[in-house]
Design a protein around this motif. Structure first.
Motif, PDB file in Angstrom:
ATOM      1  N   GLU A  56     -30.832 -26.829  71.854  1.00  0.00           N
ATOM      2  CA  GLU A  56     -30.835 -25.437  71.119  1.00  0.00           C
ATOM      3  C   GLU A  56     -30.756 -24.323  72.290  1.00  0.00           C
ATOM      4  O   GLU A  56     -29.993 -23.364  72.165  1.00  0.00           O
ATOM      5  N   ALA A 101     -32.767 -17.500  65.624  1.00  0.00           N
ATOM      6  CA  ALA A 101     -33.575 -16.347  65.429  1.00  0.00           C
ATOM      7  C   ALA A 101     -34.940 -17.137  65.532  1.00  0.00           C
ATOM      8  O   ALA A 101     -35.084 -18.359  65.074  1.00  0.00           O
ATOM      9  N   LYS A 102     -35.822 -16.099  66.065  1.00  0.00           N
ATOM     10  CA  LYS A 102     -37.275 -17.177  66.202  1.00  0.00           C
ATOM     11  C   LYS A 102     -37.975 -17.248  64.953  1.00  0.00           C
ATOM     12  O   LYS A 102     -38.661 -18.103  64.639  1.00  0.00           O
ATOM     13  N   THR A 133     -41.776 -18.318  58.468  1.00  0.00           N
ATOM     14  CA  THR A 133     -40.826 -19.234  57.861  1.00  0.00           C
ATOM     15  C   THR A 133     -40.787 -19.192  56.524  1.00  0.00           C
ATOM     16  O   THR A 133     -41.618 -19.751  55.788  1.00  0.00           O
ATOM     17  N   VAL A 173     -37.108 -17.669  72.149  1.00  0.00           N
ATOM     18  CA  VAL A 173     -36.723 -17.965  70.575  1.00  0.00           C
ATOM     19  C   VAL A 173     -37.292 -19.535  70.483  1.00  0.00           C
ATOM     20  O   VAL A 173     -37.518 -19.992  69.407  1.00  0.00           O
ATOM     21  N   LEU A 174     -37.216 -20.380  71.765  1.00  0.00           N
ATOM     22  CA  LEU A 174     -37.653 -21.792  71.546  1.00  0.00           C
ATOM     23  C   LEU A 174     -39.068 -21.875  71.768  1.00  0.00           C
ATOM     24  O   LEU A 174     -39.812 -20.988  72.589  1.00  0.00           O
ATOM     25  N   LEU A 201     -47.837 -25.711  59.147  1.00  0.00           N
ATOM     26  CA  LEU A 201     -47.911 -25.287  60.725  1.00  0.00           C
ATOM     27  C   LEU A 201     -46.599 -24.423  61.124  1.00  0.00           C
ATOM     28  O   LEU A 201     -45.492 -24.583  60.693  1.00  0.00           O
ATOM     29  N   SER A 202     -47.018 -23.358  61.761  1.00  0.00           N
ATOM     30  CA  SER A 202     -45.944 -22.452  62.086  1.00  0.00           C
ATOM     31  C   SER A 202     -46.477 -21.216  63.209  1.00  0.00           C
ATOM     32  O   SER A 202     -47.670 -21.117  63.126  1.00  0.00           O
ATOM     33  N   GLN A 203     -45.566 -21.242  64.145  1.00  0.00           N
ATOM     34  CA  GLN A 203     -45.629 -20.142  65.091  1.00  0.00           C
ATOM     35  C   GLN A 203     -45.760 -18.863  64.479  1.00  0.00           C
ATOM     36  O   GLN A 203     -46.758 -17.894  64.294  1.00  0.00           O
ATOM     37  N   GLY A 225     -45.684 -17.855  61.263  1.00  0.00           N
ATOM     38  CA  GLY A 225     -46.217 -17.548  60.012  1.00  0.00           C
ATOM     39  C   GLY A 225     -45.369 -16.925  58.794  1.00  0.00           C
ATOM     40  O   GLY A 225     -45.901 -16.326  57.838  1.00  0.00           O
TER      41      GLY A 225
HETATM   42  C1  G6P Z   1     -36.780 -21.279  64.283  1.00  0.00           C
HETATM   43  C2  G6P Z   1     -37.031 -21.141  65.597  1.00  0.00           C
HETATM   44  C3  G6P Z   1     -37.650 -22.445  66.118  1.00  0.00           C
HETATM   45  C4  G6P Z   1     -38.984 -22.367  65.076  1.00  0.00           C
HETATM   46  C5  G6P Z   1     -38.578 -22.614  63.698  1.00  0.00           C
HETATM   47  C6  G6P Z   1     -39.860 -22.535  63.007  1.00  0.00           C
HETATM   48  O1  G6P Z   1     -35.790 -22.026  63.785  1.00  0.00           O
HETATM   49  O2  G6P Z   1     -35.757 -20.974  66.529  1.00  0.00           O
HETATM   50  O3  G6P Z   1     -37.920 -22.456  67.569  1.00  0.00           O
HETATM   51  O4  G6P Z   1     -39.454 -23.771  65.622  1.00  0.00           O
HETATM   52  O5  G6P Z   1     -37.956 -21.361  63.431  1.00  0.00           O
HETATM   53  O6  G6P Z   1     -40.477 -21.308  63.147  1.00  0.00           O
HETATM   54  P1  G6P Z   1     -42.126 -21.172  63.038  1.00  0.00           P
HETATM   55  O7  G6P Z   1     -42.497 -19.767  63.355  1.00  0.00           O
HETATM   56  O8  G6P Z   1     -42.405 -21.387  61.440  1.00  0.00           O
HETATM   57  O9  G6P Z   1     -42.988 -22.006  63.901  1.00  0.00           O
END
Ligand code: G6P
Length: 597
Positions: free
Chosen positions: A482, A591-592, A352, A398-399, A346-348, A350
């Motif tokens: 945060e 950082a995002k 991380t 970022v959130l 799961l990732s915003q 993609g």
């Molecule tokens: C960073 C961001 C968070 C996010 C996390 C996972 O720490 O500040 O807001 O939830 O990364 O990021 P992703 O892109 O994998 O969802």
């Protein structure tokens, strides 16, 4: 981490374009920024470099005209936040400008050798060794159009750690890039080409993108882009070019003061779109989950909380056991993964790194991979067998807000799809979307502002929930700390009396997530215990209770409760940040997209 943007072409405003691109990528890091461009018409070719500490979003600057430029917005790893440590970094001759995302783990020994050979360093960064190493290498690689990329590949092979690198050469008028770990995207234009850390910065220029894979290098010229295997230096023919359909960024805040506010308010629309379009994907995901002998959800930050909610939803709705781990820990738990396993990332973004490493480890053990991911074409999207696109559109704050609830919506639909009830899942998401819209517009969001005013000077805040509301409590506390820097902790309601209750004193705010489900009576008991010790109890619940000092009423949307309950804490966190004079879009030190270990 770290935003990258580069341009090679015919437009004379390349530095301004790089500045605009970096502003879009600021969420990747905002300690400092810098842009290097080739001064047009200079003989010998010279570099113009502008570097500043602080946020690029606020930068107003006059940049020279140039057709070749590269820039970087930094999230510091090695070396403090200073102008000198901001990228780009130059070689001794000032022929090259280097930007970098990642860590050169062997930089100390490399620096030592370079100094012994007479190179002079201007910064404390690990990155600067790359500029000097490429400078050395250029003295041995034969001249010609590929000289820079061949030199960079030779250097790249000597670097330990994960890096994405871009090098601008004033002499051969090109940019070379190489990557291992951190993302790099190449954009194909007409008589112009681009390099960036994220596709979102390129979409206004081109939708024809090539994603550099680990161990690959690229040479970006104005008329073409060439790809190479960085290990052998051999060219890679016919690179895959994607035609990205992802929505372009809406730069406009649409009347909101910042992206956090805008993205919170976008949630009803995002959820309705998912309810309308995502059922087939949810059914396909459910089928993969049903066929796997063991299933694991993995994510980081807010995505990890969505994964943990998923663990409860699949147990309660589908009777299916799913295990959950955060990305940075999965590697220590993955020894039982086998070809019958399914791992869902799961990732915003993609991108991380801890998540990607987990997925690759599972892949090596033969597991099937799926993903809930927001960014089309991202590393996670390309890695897995079945990516489900969240369709939340670019998230600039970022959130995570809308990308978080989007993940919950897909999980809810997929859990219901396990028993052929995806329609019911869709209806729950639609009802939740309606309730969130009402909450944001009917005065209840104002109650969160009033609450923020009351508690803004408190040092601590606690959030409790049971069942799926437990990870929701973790997420609520994360949002608050945060963005507002107020100490906030989420707890499983039942755990409070095992220690945490010692922290409660007169007036300590405690948010209680109390949906109308089997957890209600037990969580009320927990709230009573806190109240008896002086806690100020804020109940987010469809039900009345004497224990509430402040009741934030929400509609009862059954199993969609987590979607609805995500929003009031987001709004509270937002107002706490504003009242404390903080920028909600760019909290300090964060950082995002976290692409370093
Ligand atoms: C960073 C961001 C968070 C996010 C996390 C996972 O720490 O500040 O807001 O939830 O990364 O990021 P992703 O892109 O994998 O969802």
């Amino acid at each position: 981490m770290c935003g990258i943007f580069g341009y090679v072409g015919t437009r004379s405003d390349a530095p301004q374009m790089v500045l605009a691109g970096l502003k879009k990528l600021e969420y990747r890091g905002y300690d400092s920024w810098g842009i290097a461009s080739r001064e047009n018409g200079q003989r010998p070719a010279a570099l113009a470099v502008e570097k500043h500490i602080g946020k690029i979003g606020q930068a107003e600057t006059v940049l020279i005209d140039s057709t070749l430029a590269i820039g970087h917005t930094r999230w510091a790893t090695h070396g403090g936040v200073t102008d000198a440590n901001a990228h780009p970094h130059l070689d001794c001759e000032e022929r090259l400008a280097v930007i970098h995302n990642g860590i050169v783990e062997n930089h100390e020994s490399l620096r030592h050798g370079l100094k012994a050979r007479g190179h002079t360093f201007r910064s404390e960064t690990d990155t600067e060794v790359i500029a000097h190493l490429v400078e050395d290498e250029l003295t041995v690689v034969p001249e010609g159009s590929e000289q820079l990329v061949q030199a960079l590949m030779a250097v790249f092979r000597r670097l330990d750690g994960l890096s994405a690198i871009g090098v601008l050469d004033t002499r051969t008028r090109c940019i070379a890039a190489a990557k291992n770990g951190s993302p790099l995207v190449l954009g194909w234009g007409n008589g112009e080409n681009f390099l960036a850390s994220d596709s979102s910065a390129l979409l206004e220029h081109t939708r024809r993108l090539t994603f550099l894979e680990d161990g690959q290098a690229a040479l970006v010229l104005d008329d073409t882009i060439k790809l190479y295997d960085a290990a052998t230096g051999e060219p890679l023919l016919d690179p895959k070019v994607w035609d990205i359909t992802w929505a372009d960024e809406v730069a406009d805040l649409e009347g909101h003061p910042d992206f956090m506010s805008k993205e919170i308010h976008e949630q009803p629309r995002v959820l309705r779109k998912l309810a309308e379009q995502c059922a087939p994907d949810a059914v396909a995901l459910a089928r993969m989950i049903a066929h796997a002998s063991n299933v694991h959800f993995v994510g980081c930050g807010s995505a990890s909380h969505a994964g943990k909610v998923g663990e409860y939803l699949f147990s309660r709705i589908a009777g299916k056991q799913v295990s959950f781990a955060v990305g940075s820990e999965f590697g220590y738990l993955e020894h039982f993964i086998d070809p019958k396993s399914l791992v869902v990332g799961l990732s915003q973004s993609g991108e991380t790194i801890d998540l990607l490493d987990s997925m690759k480890a599972a892949q090596r053990r033969g597991a099937k991979l799926a993903a809930l991911v927001n960014v089309e074409g991202s590393s996670l999207y390309r890695l897995v067998d079945h990516p489900v696109l969240l369709g939340a559109g670019p998230e600039r704050c970022v959130l995570a807000t809308k990308s978080f609830t989007a993940k919950l919506a897909v999980l809810l639909m997929a859990a219901h799809a396990m028993h052929g009830r995806v329609e019911h899942g869709r209806e729950l998401v639609e009802r939740a979307a309606d309730e969130i819209q009402a909450f944001l517009t009917d005065g209840r969001a104002e109650m969160m502002r009033t609450l923020a005013e009351k508690i803004v000077d408190r040092e601590h805040l606690y959030v409790i929930g049971r069942g799926p509301s437990y990870p929701m409590a973790l997420e609520a506390a994360l949002k608050i700390k945060e963005v507002s820097y107020m100490h906030a902790e989420g707890f499983a309601g039942g755990e409070l009396k095992h220690g945490v209750i010692a922290l409660i004193d007169e007036g300590t705010p405690c948010i209680v997530l109390a949906p109308n489900d089997d957890s209600f009576h037990a969580i009320i008991s927990g709230a009573q215990e806190i109240k008896a010790r002086g806690g100020f109890i804020v109940g987010i619940s469809p039900r009345q209770s004497d224990v509430w000092d402040l009741h934030i009423p929400v509609a009862d949307v059954g199993e969609g409760a987590e979607l609805v309950n995500a929003v009031p804490p987001q709004v509270l966190a937002y107002h706490l940040a504003r009242l404390r004079g903080l920028d909600p879009d760019k909290p300090r030190n964060l950082a995002k997209s976290v692409t370093v270990k």
